[in-house]
Design a protein around this motif. Structure first.
Motif, PDB file in Angstrom:
ATOM      1  N   GLN A 330      -3.698  -3.419 -40.176  1.00  0.00           N
ATOM      2  CA  GLN A 330      -3.316  -2.202 -39.458  1.00  0.00           C
ATOM      3  C   GLN A 330      -2.708  -1.174 -40.413  1.00  0.00           C
ATOM      4  OE1 GLN A 330      -0.714  -3.635 -36.316  1.00  0.00           O
ATOM      5  NE2 GLN A 330      -2.413  -3.672 -34.844  1.00  0.00           N
ATOM      6  N   GLU A 331      -1.916  -1.646 -41.366  1.00  0.00           N
ATOM      7  CA  GLU A 331      -1.266  -0.736 -42.306  1.00  0.00           C
ATOM      8  C   GLU A 331      -2.290   0.023 -43.139  1.00  0.00           C
ATOM      9  OE1 GLU A 331      -0.411  -3.894 -41.779  1.00  0.00           O
ATOM     10  OE2 GLU A 331       1.445  -3.464 -40.682  1.00  0.00           O
ATOM     11  N   GLU A 332      -3.346  -0.667 -43.574  1.00  0.00           N
ATOM     12  CA  GLU A 332      -4.397   0.005 -44.343  1.00  0.00           C
ATOM     13  C   GLU A 332      -5.067   1.101 -43.516  1.00  0.00           C
ATOM     14  OE1 GLU A 332      -6.731  -2.785 -47.395  1.00  0.00           O
ATOM     15  OE2 GLU A 332      -6.512  -3.707 -45.416  1.00  0.00           O
ATOM     16  N   ILE A 333      -5.412   0.772 -42.280  1.00  0.00           N
ATOM     17  CA  ILE A 333      -6.085   1.739 -41.416  1.00  0.00           C
ATOM     18  C   ILE A 333      -5.213   2.970 -41.211  1.00  0.00           C
ATOM     19  CG2 ILE A 333      -7.021   2.145 -39.106  1.00  0.00           C
ATOM     20  CD1 ILE A 333      -8.773   0.284 -40.708  1.00  0.00           C
ATOM     21  N   ARG A 334      -3.926   2.759 -40.935  1.00  0.00           N
ATOM     22  CA  ARG A 334      -3.011   3.894 -40.707  1.00  0.00           C
ATOM     23  C   ARG A 334      -2.825   4.720 -41.975  1.00  0.00           C
ATOM     24  NH1 ARG A 334       0.804  -0.320 -37.757  1.00  0.00           N
ATOM     25  NH2 ARG A 334       0.011  -0.144 -35.604  1.00  0.00           N
ATOM     26  N   ARG A 335      -2.797   4.049 -43.112  1.00  0.00           N
ATOM     27  CA  ARG A 335      -2.624   4.768 -44.368  1.00  0.00           C
ATOM     28  C   ARG A 335      -3.841   5.650 -44.674  1.00  0.00           C
ATOM     29  NH1 ARG A 335      -1.806   0.668 -47.327  1.00  0.00           N
ATOM     30  NH2 ARG A 335      -3.753   0.529 -48.491  1.00  0.00           N
ATOM     31  N   ILE A 336      -5.020   5.183 -44.329  1.00  0.00           N
ATOM     32  CA  ILE A 336      -6.257   5.921 -44.627  1.00  0.00           C
ATOM     33  C   ILE A 336      -6.494   7.033 -43.611  1.00  0.00           C
ATOM     34  CG2 ILE A 336      -8.778   5.714 -44.881  1.00  0.00           C
ATOM     35  CD1 ILE A 336      -8.106   2.638 -45.456  1.00  0.00           C
ATOM     36  N   LEU A 337      -6.251   6.745 -42.336  1.00  0.00           N
ATOM     37  CA  LEU A 337      -6.605   7.682 -41.266  1.00  0.00           C
ATOM     38  C   LEU A 337      -5.411   8.458 -40.710  1.00  0.00           C
ATOM     39  CD1 LEU A 337      -9.117   5.497 -39.183  1.00  0.00           C
ATOM     40  CD2 LEU A 337      -9.594   7.018 -41.110  1.00  0.00           C
ATOM     41  N   GLY A 338      -4.215   8.071 -41.064  1.00  0.00           N
ATOM     42  CA  GLY A 338      -3.041   8.659 -40.431  1.00  0.00           C
ATOM     43  C   GLY A 338      -2.661   7.835 -39.214  1.00  0.00           C
ATOM     44  N   LYS A 339      -1.419   7.963 -38.754  1.00  0.00           N
ATOM     45  CA  LYS A 339      -0.934   7.092 -37.688  1.00  0.00           C
ATOM     46  C   LYS A 339      -1.687   7.274 -36.377  1.00  0.00           C
ATOM     47  CE  LYS A 339       3.212   5.312 -35.463  1.00  0.00           C
ATOM     48  NZ  LYS A 339       2.451   4.995 -34.245  1.00  0.00           N
ATOM     49  N   GLU A 340      -1.875   8.494 -35.925  1.00  0.00           N
ATOM     50  CA  GLU A 340      -2.500   8.703 -34.609  1.00  0.00           C
ATOM     51  C   GLU A 340      -3.942   8.219 -34.584  1.00  0.00           C
ATOM     52  OE1 GLU A 340      -3.448  12.342 -31.457  1.00  0.00           O
ATOM     53  OE2 GLU A 340      -2.051  12.679 -33.124  1.00  0.00           O
ATOM     54  N   GLU A 341      -4.737   8.691 -35.530  1.00  0.00           N
ATOM     55  CA  GLU A 341      -6.137   8.277 -35.553  1.00  0.00           C
ATOM     56  C   GLU A 341      -6.261   6.806 -35.941  1.00  0.00           C
ATOM     57  OE1 GLU A 341     -10.274  10.397 -36.861  1.00  0.00           O
ATOM     58  OE2 GLU A 341      -8.703  10.314 -38.387  1.00  0.00           O
ATOM     59  N   GLY A 342      -5.368   6.361 -36.821  1.00  0.00           N
ATOM     60  CA  GLY A 342      -5.386   4.956 -37.226  1.00  0.00           C
ATOM     61  C   GLY A 342      -5.083   4.020 -36.067  1.00  0.00           C
ATOM     62  N   ASP A 343      -4.098   4.365 -35.255  1.00  0.00           N
ATOM     63  CA  ASP A 343      -3.774   3.542 -34.089  1.00  0.00           C
ATOM     64  C   ASP A 343      -4.941   3.496 -33.115  1.00  0.00           C
ATOM     65  OD1 ASP A 343      -1.284   2.891 -35.040  1.00  0.00           O
ATOM     66  OD2 ASP A 343      -0.203   4.375 -33.834  1.00  0.00           O
ATOM     67  N   ALA A 344      -5.592   4.648 -32.924  1.00  0.00           N
ATOM     68  CA  ALA A 344      -6.747   4.693 -32.017  1.00  0.00           C
ATOM     69  C   ALA A 344      -7.864   3.797 -32.528  1.00  0.00           C
ATOM     70  CB  ALA A 344      -7.238   6.134 -31.870  1.00  0.00           C
ATOM     71  N   PHE A 345      -8.096   3.833 -33.830  1.00  0.00           N
ATOM     72  CA  PHE A 345      -9.141   2.986 -34.413  1.00  0.00           C
ATOM     73  C   PHE A 345      -8.799   1.508 -34.238  1.00  0.00           C
ATOM     74  CE2 PHE A 345     -11.343   0.612 -37.630  1.00  0.00           C
ATOM     75  CZ  PHE A 345     -12.609   1.192 -37.675  1.00  0.00           C
ATOM     76  N   CYS A 346      -7.550   1.147 -34.498  1.00  0.00           N
ATOM     77  CA  CYS A 346      -7.132  -0.258 -34.379  1.00  0.00           C
ATOM     78  C   CYS A 346      -7.335  -0.781 -32.960  1.00  0.00           C
ATOM     79  CB  CYS A 346      -5.670  -0.415 -34.796  1.00  0.00           C
ATOM     80  SG  CYS A 346      -5.371  -0.231 -36.564  1.00  0.00           S
TER      81      CYS A 346
END
Length: 403
Positions: A330-346
């Motif tokens: 999850q941390e990688e996804i948020r770091r790459i996409l930003g928190k909002e978009e990263g959370d949505a992707f997760c």
């Protein structure tokens, strides 16, 4: 000191050119040596992107004691199945006839005139988990060759005769009864919940799905169509499909299509593209068109040479770790996409804190019931361009991050 593979062109053979095993390529030189010294031949067949071939190479063929046994009592021969498919086909049929299964690395022990008397696939270096170890196997085979050579030669002769007999074509054309029998066998073995046939491991087997699609139309069988479609959909939803870069892995290690053996092969993806396009032509369902486009895009981007040729496959290992390239936290996804978009992707792709593969997560849509709309929106088949807080550029960012 390099062995006899040092001047070969095959990537797979070159991977073994520094082994302490005195490998020979498939050649007259190897078999003349076996005949003149009265030794059996140890034949190992694999290919450069094969994970278990790498494992056996590191565990056994780099081991000095196993190399000593091979060099002393056998003539070791290495074959790249991509380079010599005709040799692989012969000895794979032997392995399947003798053991009921096949795969790579393929391990054959045979007489100097190429008659096999033992067949198997991967072996650990020493016995474990109920499996015989290669060191014990080689020691026993060498002893038997010395003590009961005539018995082994007779066994090899019988095995060769049996395999040749199985290869004889039958004169009669298969009738419609055989077609119906094939359908019933698929139906009896179908996993209604997860798609596919039987339990783990599960292979896509696109030719079987194409058979069921054709059977469903010709025989007006909703059951046949449902088996094919359920399997095609669940394979796409699972982790066996690369939701970031496209393309399908070789097979799933579980019955849900979640955890793949991460290796990707050209011929699997070529046939799967045909199967999804066939499903699209039969049903008009956009999801199948979108998946086929994603598969072909992957082949064009990653398996096509600049001069127009094709690569055979991609390795399961990255930096010596199986699947490292394909999994995220999850941390990688948020770091790459930003928190909002990263959370949505997760949320959408099942990236969890605990992970689903060795503490990390394989992106998948098995828990997402809105998979069809997601598929069409991600691949641009709907004319839209945004998916519940995830822009299409997110996938490009993740793809660029992992390469």
């Amino acid at each position: 000191m390099p062995n006899h593979l040092y001047s070969e062109k095959s990537p797979y053979l070159l991977q073994h050119s520094e082994n302490p095993v005195d490998w020979y390529p498939w050649s007259d030189q190897a078999f003349l040596k076996a005949q003149s010294e009265g030794k059996p031949v140890f034949l190992s067949i694999g290919y450069s992107t094969c994970h278990w071939c790498h494992v056996m190479a590191h565990e056994s063929f780099e081991d000095k004691e196993i190399a000593r046994i091979l060099n002393t009592h056998f003539v070791p021969v290495k074959v790249d199945r991509e380079e010599r498919p005709e040799i692989d086909m012969v000895y794979m049929s032997v392995c399947q006839a003798m053991t009921g299964q096949g795969g790579w690395p393929l391990t054959i022990i045979m007489t100097p005139d190429c008659r096999p008397f033992f067949a198997g696939t991967y072996f650990p270096p020493t016995a474990r988990y109920g499996s015989v170890g290669l060191q014990e196997l080689l020691t026993a085979a060498a002893a038997q060759w010395k003590l009961e050579k005539e018995k082994i030669l007779d066994s090899a002769k019988q095995i060769t005769a049996y395999v040749k007999e199985q290869e004889q074509p039958t004169a009669a054309e298969p009738g419609k009864d055989m077609v119906h029998l094939a359908f019933r066998q698929f139906a009896d073995n179908f996993d209604k919940k997860n798609g596919g046939f039987g339990g783990a491991p599960k292979f896509p087997t696109p030719h079987n799905l194409m058979f069921l699609l054709e059977y469903g139309i010709r025989e007006n069988s909703r059951e046949a169509l449902d088996m094919a479609e359920t399997t095609l959909i669940q394979m796409y939803r699972g982790g066996i499909f690369d939701h970031i870069g496209g393309g399908f892995s070789r097979y799933s290690t579980d019955d849900r299509w979640l955890v793949p053996h991460f290796e990707k092969m050209l011929y699997d993806n070529a046939l799967l593209a045909i199967a999804y396009l066939e499903a699209y032509s039969r049903t008009g369902r956009k999801l199948y068109e979108c998946v086929a486009k994603k598969v072909l895009g992957y082949v064009e981007r990653e398996l096509t040479d600049a001069q127009g040729g094709f690569y055979c496959g991609q390795d399961a290992d990255s930096d010596g770790v199986e699947g490292k390239y394909y999994v995220f936290t999850q941390e990688e996804i948020r770091r790459i996409l930003g928190k909002e978009e990263g959370d949505a992707f997760c949320v959408q792709y099942g990236i969890t804190a605990n992970g689903n593969f060795e503490g990390k997560s394989i992106p998948n849509l098995l828990g997402n019931k809105d998979y069809e709309r997601i598929c069409e929106e991600q691949f641009g088949c709907d004319g839209g361009g945004h998916m519940d807080g995830i822009g299409r550029e997110a996938f490009q960012k993740l793809y660029e991050y992992r390469i």
